[in-house]
Design a protein around this motif. Structure first.
Motif, short mmCIF file in Angstrom:
data_model
loop_
_atom_site.label_atom_id
_atom_site.label_comp_id
_atom_site.label_asym_id
_atom_site.label_seq_id
_atom_site.Cartn_x
_atom_site.Cartn_y
_atom_site.Cartn_z
N PHE A 165 0.52 3.84 1.59
CA PHE A 165 0.69 4.46 2.89
C PHE A 165 1.57 3.65 3.83
O PHE A 165 1.71 3.98 4.99
N GLN A 195 -13.39 2.03 8.53
CA GLN A 195 -14.09 3.22 8.03
C GLN A 195 -14.27 3.14 6.51
O GLN A 195 -15.35 3.45 5.99
N GLY A 196 -13.22 2.70 5.82
CA GLY A 196 -13.31 2.58 4.37
C GLY A 196 -14.33 1.56 3.93
O GLY A 196 -15.08 1.76 2.96
N VAL A 235 -8.58 1.10 11.86
CA VAL A 235 -9.52 2.22 11.76
C VAL A 235 -9.77 2.58 10.30
O VAL A 235 -10.93 2.72 9.86
N GLN A 236 -8.71 2.74 9.51
CA GLN A 236 -8.89 3.10 8.10
C GLN A 236 -9.61 2.01 7.33
O GLN A 236 -10.46 2.28 6.48
N THR A 237 -9.26 0.75 7.63
CA THR A 237 -9.92 -0.36 6.94
C THR A 237 -11.41 -0.39 7.24
O THR A 237 -12.24 -0.52 6.32
N ASP A 268 -4.27 2.89 13.13
CA ASP A 268 -4.17 3.29 11.73
C ASP A 268 -4.84 2.26 10.84
O ASP A 268 -5.88 2.50 10.24
N ARG A 305 0.82 -1.20 0.00
CA ARG A 305 0.00 0.00 0.00
C ARG A 305 0.85 1.25 0.00
O ARG A 305 1.93 1.30 0.59
#
Length: 848
Positions: free
Chosen positions: A11, A76-77, A72-74, A69, A9
């Motif tokens: 990021f 929310q996405g 949470v991002q996974t 990180d 990824r």
């Protein structure tokens, strides 16, 4: 851990690219076959789509980043994609991640709960994390399922029925039974799958079956080019025309991509593509089972891959083993203290939180040693917390039990506790203090008989004396204790007729005579006095250095080259560490480059083992160190302990995993050798030579892997007959669960000076777990047994009070139609029928 650079990824931290460039070339990509032919008659097939994000709890990042990180991002996405495309489903395992989100991001957790309620977010797996499945103890795997499934039931009211370990590095042969007894009917995985069998029945040692499934296209499918090519290869291997497809970005999280959503809208009505529908994995597999397909049956373990993982990051592996042992001991004695009325409450909080740490650290990239160095600094801190919690629970429970015993008498009460369910005889070390001067010390057993004592250290003052001493604790009752008395003064007791002697190059007791090579320190002779046999056919306990240069991924892969170089060949140093009536210890020191090895060979009176405590300071790279033992047999059967049992494997030199023991025996010769250990997992047997992997100098992804000091214990257990006849299983448990010593104050008590709370027989039945039932309001005990020899038998359990019992599943729910069992007779004996290789869980209540 997909090991695909194309999936890295944007990021990810810069170090990810650096590590991959340095040699951690992705195995997933290398293992992929060439592009399959296009799917014939594509609309005859259906791709059942479920979004997925494989989340490595730690790998090239630490747990802190995973929580704050990646997860949470996974999540929310994924919720955003669900809002964008109606009906999109998403499967996510690992309650360890859910619980962290629940605590740190409660609003996000509530959104997930809402999606679970509407059926689009689907919990899977049922284990606390996606662990390694070869190295954890059977009881640890049972806790993975207990804590995992109970979390999903408690938080979501969801009973997981789909097992989910797509990235695990192999699967032990008792796993079908474990899954089945936790209510899991199907199993999704990728590595070590049988060839040309996307669907199959996986049958365990006991005959339990789960529906095995190998998703086409790996577990991180990218939908941008459609699914015709992805399904073609799997479609050629089965008449089934429905396939569950796991799509989405993973490892560092991700989930359904924008390109995946666009591809679904683009291709689902395309005649050149299979039909596409959103799927719930549980419903999907239920439909497959209901169709009654004629599937192949696989009756074996599903191994092996990444053999270096059995050895890399040795300190983490040692901490895993010691943590498992500590928590199981804490559970047993805490449960007995509560059930006996000596302790008011069960320390569930400490035990639960400690187990969650240990279970999380069993995640496959952590326990397998394939993560970066900072991960192991972090997990060491977590292990220390687990140890503090477990020790606190154990210590207080032992104190409450000891407070119920009559400890009055001369001198100091020295209580020896046995955490295993059979009587044991072993040496113990105790520290005792007296409030008056003393030059010597005696140890007296409960019958008043003096025991031989060996003083290791004496500290004296004008009005006090302290001794550190070792003595032989004989016949300590099963899951119980025996109280000895340390008394100041008096003449030393004459040594028993054990013939115990130690020189700088030899050891001898009533069982064995050991002679070391004058120059190298290798075992030149291990003579078994009982059988009149030489145990080895040549030099043994030889540390071998082997060049290890795999093409890449040195934490995962082995690249052993050339002939071994034997440490000590150029000379070793010797030292007599102890020589007394109880035990003798000879130390052998050798060097390799900048590394130092110390082996303390120990013989004790009354103990038929040769122990070897090893300390090393490891400073080498690209080398493997193995300890080699050429057994004096013409041929032999190699047996390796696995979770809840053992397995016979070919003696072909393959590096394989094992737990507490490996055995090589020849039934015709009536002899064998078991190699025991307290924290090693990698072994090979070739012909009649057994080798244990000691340390491994990996360079990627952690260039400093295993550098520094290590300490562990292994033991040679020569025996007559087979490993079953020699009780090698018990000897393995004993090495990793030594007798526990506590000194007590003088007081009255209802319990006698020697006492057993619980005894299990016969020896093919192992009591592996004893705890209080989960839930603060419960007062019942939960006990687990397994049958180890492959024999139908009746287990006999003796309690101090009358009990009733009912069989439960691994989640501690009563089994359907289970009869109530009741203890009988003066010994309060409970008879429990056991099938071959069966794992059985019982809910135990006191009667009255």
């Amino acid at each position: 851990m997909s090991r695909s650079p194309s999936r890295a990824r944007s990021f990810l931290p810069i170090f990810l690219a650096l590590v991959l460039a340095a040699g951690a070339t992705p195995a997933g990509q290398a293992a992929k076959p060439k592009a399959p032919p296009a799917l014939q008659s594509p609309r005859a097939y259906t791709a059942h789509l479920v979004g997925h994000a494989h989340i490595d709890l730690s790998w090239l990042w630490r747990w802190e980043e995973t929580v704050n990180d990646i997860a949470v991002q996974t999540f929310q996405g994924t919720l955003a994609q669900m809002a964008k495309l109606r009906g999109l489903t998403f499967a996510q395992s690992q309650p360890a991640v859910y619980e962290a989100i629940e605590k740190a991001y409660p609003a996000l957790f509530e959104e997930i709960k809402a999606r679970v309620r509407d059926g689009t977010w689907i919990p899977v797996g049922g284990m606390w994390c996606e662990p390694d499945l070869n190295m954890p103890d059977g009881e640890a795997l049972a806790r993975q399922l207990l804590y995992g499934k109970r979390y999903f039931l408690d938080r979501f009211g969801y009973d997981v029925t789909v097992g989910w370990n797509p990235d695990a590095f192999g699967h032990n042969w008792q796993l079908p039974q474990l899954l089945s007894k936790a209510g899991i009917r199907s199993y999704v995985f990728e590595r070590c799958a049988p060839e040309k069998a996307p669907y199959f029945w996986w049958e365990g040692k006991d005959g339990s079956r789960v529906l095995g499934y190998v998703p086409p296209g790996w577990y991180l499918v990218d939908l941008k080019d459609g699914l015709s090519g992805v399904l073609a290869d799997a479609a050629s291997q089965t008449p089934i025309k429905d396939f569950l497809v796991l799509y989405g970005a993973g490892d560092h999280g991700g989930g359904p991509r924008n390109s995946d959503v666009e591809a679904i809208e683009k291709y689902r009505d395309d005649p050149a593509q299979p039909k596409m529908v959103f799927a719930d994995p549980a419903a999907f597999f239920k439909k497959i089972e209901a169709s009654g397909p004629d599937l192949p049956v696989v009756r074996r373990e599903l191994n092996f891959t990444f053999p270096a993982c059995y050895t890399t990051q040795a300190e983490t592996k040692k901490r895993n083993r010691s943590s498992e042992s500590l928590l199981l001991q804490a559970e047993r004695f805490s449960a007995l203290a509560v059930a006996s009325g000596f302790r008011d409450y069960y320390p569930e909080r400490d035990i639960d939180e400690a187990w969650k740490i240990v279970l999380r650290n069993q995640f496959h990239d952590i326990l397998d040693g394939s993560a970066i160095g900072p991960v192991y600094e972090e997990t060491a801190r977590f292990y220390r917390e687990a140890a503090a919690r477990g020790q606190r629970a154990l210590d207080f429970s032992l104190e409450t039990i000891l407070s119920a015993a009559d400890t009055r008498g001369e001198g100091v009460a020295v209580a020896v506790f046995n955490p295993l369910a059979w009587d044991r005889t072993e040496t113990v070390v105790a520290e005792v203090g007296f409030t008056s001067p003393a030059e010597t010390v005696r140890v007296i057993d409960p019958s008043g008989k003096d025991q031989p004592v060996q003083v290791l250290e004496r500290k004296a003052g004008p009005d006090q004396a302290r001794f550190r001493l070792v003595f032989l604790a004989a016949d300590v009752p099963s899951l119980g204790y025996k109280i000895y008395r340390a008394v100041p003064g008096g003449a030393p007791v004459a040594a028993p007729p054990s013939g115990l002697t130690a020189t700088s190059r030899s050891l001898e007791n009533e069982f064995f005579r050991v002679r070391l090579d004058d120059r190298t320190g290798w075992i030149a002779s291990l003579y078994d006095k009982r059988s009149g046999r030489e145990v080895f056919s040549g030099p043994a306990n030889v540390l071998q250095s082997i060049v290890d240069e795999p093409e890449s991924m040195s934490a995962w892969e082995l690249g052993l080259k050339g002939e071994p170089v034997d440490l000590g060949a150029s000379g070793a140093s010797f030292e007599i560490v102890e020589s007394g009536p109880v035990r003798g210890i000879v130390r052998v020191r050798t060097r390799l480059g900048n590394s130092v090895f110390e082996q303390d060979l120990t013989l004790a009176a009354g103990v038929p083992r040769v122990d070897c405590g090893m300390r090393l300071d490891w400073q080498e790279r690209n080398l493997m160190i193995k300890a080699a033992f050429p057994v004096n047999l013409k041929t032999g059967q190699a047996e390796f302990e696995i979770p809840y049992g053992s397995i016979t494997r070919p003696a072909d030199g393959t590096e394989v995993p094992a737990l507490r023991w490996v055995d090589l025996s020849d039934r015709a010769a009536g002899a064998g050798l078991s190699l025991l250990n307290d924290g090693k997992y990698g072994f090979d047997v070739k012909g009649t030579t057994v080798r244990m992997s000691v340390i491994h100098g990996a360079t990627a992804p952690d260039p400093e892997a295993d550098r520094g000091r290590h300490e562990f214990l292994y033991s040679l257990y020569p025996h007559a007959g087979t490993w079953q006849e020699a009780d090698s299983i018990r000897r393995g448990y004993e090495l990793g669960n030594p007798l526990i010593v506590r000194t007590g104050m003088s007081h009255k008590g209802a319990l006698p000076p020697a006492y057993s709370f619980l005894r299990a027989a016969p020896s093919n039945v192992v009591l592996s777990g004893l705890k209080m039932e989960s839930g603060y309001n419960s007062r019942a005990m939960v006990l687990r047994l397994y049958e180890a020899f492959g024999r139908r038998t009746e287990a006999r359990l003796a309690f101090p009070w009358p009990v009733r019992a009912v069989v439960t599943d691994l989640i501690e729910r009563p089994a359907a139609g289970a009869a109530v069992l009741t203890s009988t007779g003066a010994a309060n004996e409970l008879a429990v029928p056991m099938g071959p290789y069966e794992i059985k869980t019982l809910r135990i209540e006191r009667k009255g």
